[in-house]
Motif scaffolding. Structure first.
Motif, PDB file in Angstrom:
ATOM      1  N   ALA A  26       0.832  -1.215   0.000  1.00  0.00           N
ATOM      2  CA  ALA A  26       0.000   0.000   0.000  1.00  0.00           C
ATOM      3  C   ALA A  26       0.864   1.261   0.000  1.00  0.00           C
ATOM      4  O   ALA A  26       0.700   2.158   0.813  1.00  0.00           O
ATOM      5  N   ARG A  27       1.810   1.304  -0.951  1.00  0.00           N
ATOM      6  CA  ARG A  27       2.698   2.451  -1.110  1.00  0.00           C
ATOM      7  C   ARG A  27       2.720   2.877  -2.569  1.00  0.00           C
ATOM      8  O   ARG A  27       2.484   2.074  -3.463  1.00  0.00           O
ATOM      9  N   LEU A  28       3.030   4.152  -2.796  1.00  0.00           N
ATOM     10  CA  LEU A  28       3.162   4.684  -4.145  1.00  0.00           C
ATOM     11  C   LEU A  28       4.639   4.889  -4.444  1.00  0.00           C
ATOM     12  O   LEU A  28       5.343   5.563  -3.681  1.00  0.00           O
ATOM     13  N   LEU A  29       5.105   4.304  -5.537  1.00  0.00           N
ATOM     14  CA  LEU A  29       6.500   4.411  -5.957  1.00  0.00           C
ATOM     15  C   LEU A  29       6.556   5.194  -7.259  1.00  0.00           C
ATOM     16  O   LEU A  29       5.702   5.019  -8.127  1.00  0.00           O
ATOM     17  N   TRP A  30       7.546   6.053  -7.422  1.00  0.00           N
ATOM     18  CA  TRP A  30       7.800   6.707  -8.704  1.00  0.00           C
ATOM     19  C   TRP A  30       9.223   7.213  -8.731  1.00  0.00           C
ATOM     20  O   TRP A  30       9.942   7.118  -7.738  1.00  0.00           O
ATOM     21  N   HIS A  42       4.144   6.826   1.687  1.00  0.00           N
ATOM     22  CA  HIS A  42       3.387   5.989   2.616  1.00  0.00           C
ATOM     23  C   HIS A  42       2.106   6.731   2.986  1.00  0.00           C
ATOM     24  O   HIS A  42       2.137   7.649   3.810  1.00  0.00           O
ATOM     25  N   PRO A  43       0.957   6.387   2.404  1.00  0.00           N
ATOM     26  CA  PRO A  43      -0.266   7.136   2.689  1.00  0.00           C
ATOM     27  C   PRO A  43      -0.753   7.022   4.130  1.00  0.00           C
ATOM     28  O   PRO A  43      -1.370   7.956   4.642  1.00  0.00           O
ATOM     29  N   ASP A  44      -0.466   5.907   4.803  1.00  0.00           N
ATOM     30  CA  ASP A  44      -0.909   5.758   6.195  1.00  0.00           C
ATOM     31  C   ASP A  44      -0.270   6.786   7.121  1.00  0.00           C
ATOM     32  O   ASP A  44      -0.915   7.325   8.010  1.00  0.00           O
TER      33      ASP A  44
END
Length: 75
Positions: A26-30, A42-44
């Protein structure tokens, strides 16, 4: 309800690309290709991580465990 857009970071990229949502963690990578940086959100917690890449990179992918795979191209 219509989908919306939410700004999650004030990070400024020279050329931000290859965003990938990792379902497992549940992470966004770019990546920021021209700055040679990998970014992880880390949205949390709202925390951003970044790391230096050895060269300009074209994309990033999550893999099992805590590691990510980055693909570079010659320039």
């Amino acid at each position: 309800m219509s989908p919306g857009v939410e700004v999650v970071s004030s990070a400024i990229a020279q050329v931000g690309e290859g965003a990938v949502w990792c379902m497992r963690s549940a992470r966004l990578l770019w990546i920021d290709a021209w700055a040679k940086k990998g970014l992880l959100y880390h949205p949390d917690s709202g925390q951003m991580e970044h790391w230096d890449l050895p060269r300009r990179t074209g994309c990033v992918a999550s893999r099992s465990g805590p590691r990510v795979t980055a693909v570079s191209f010659a320039m």
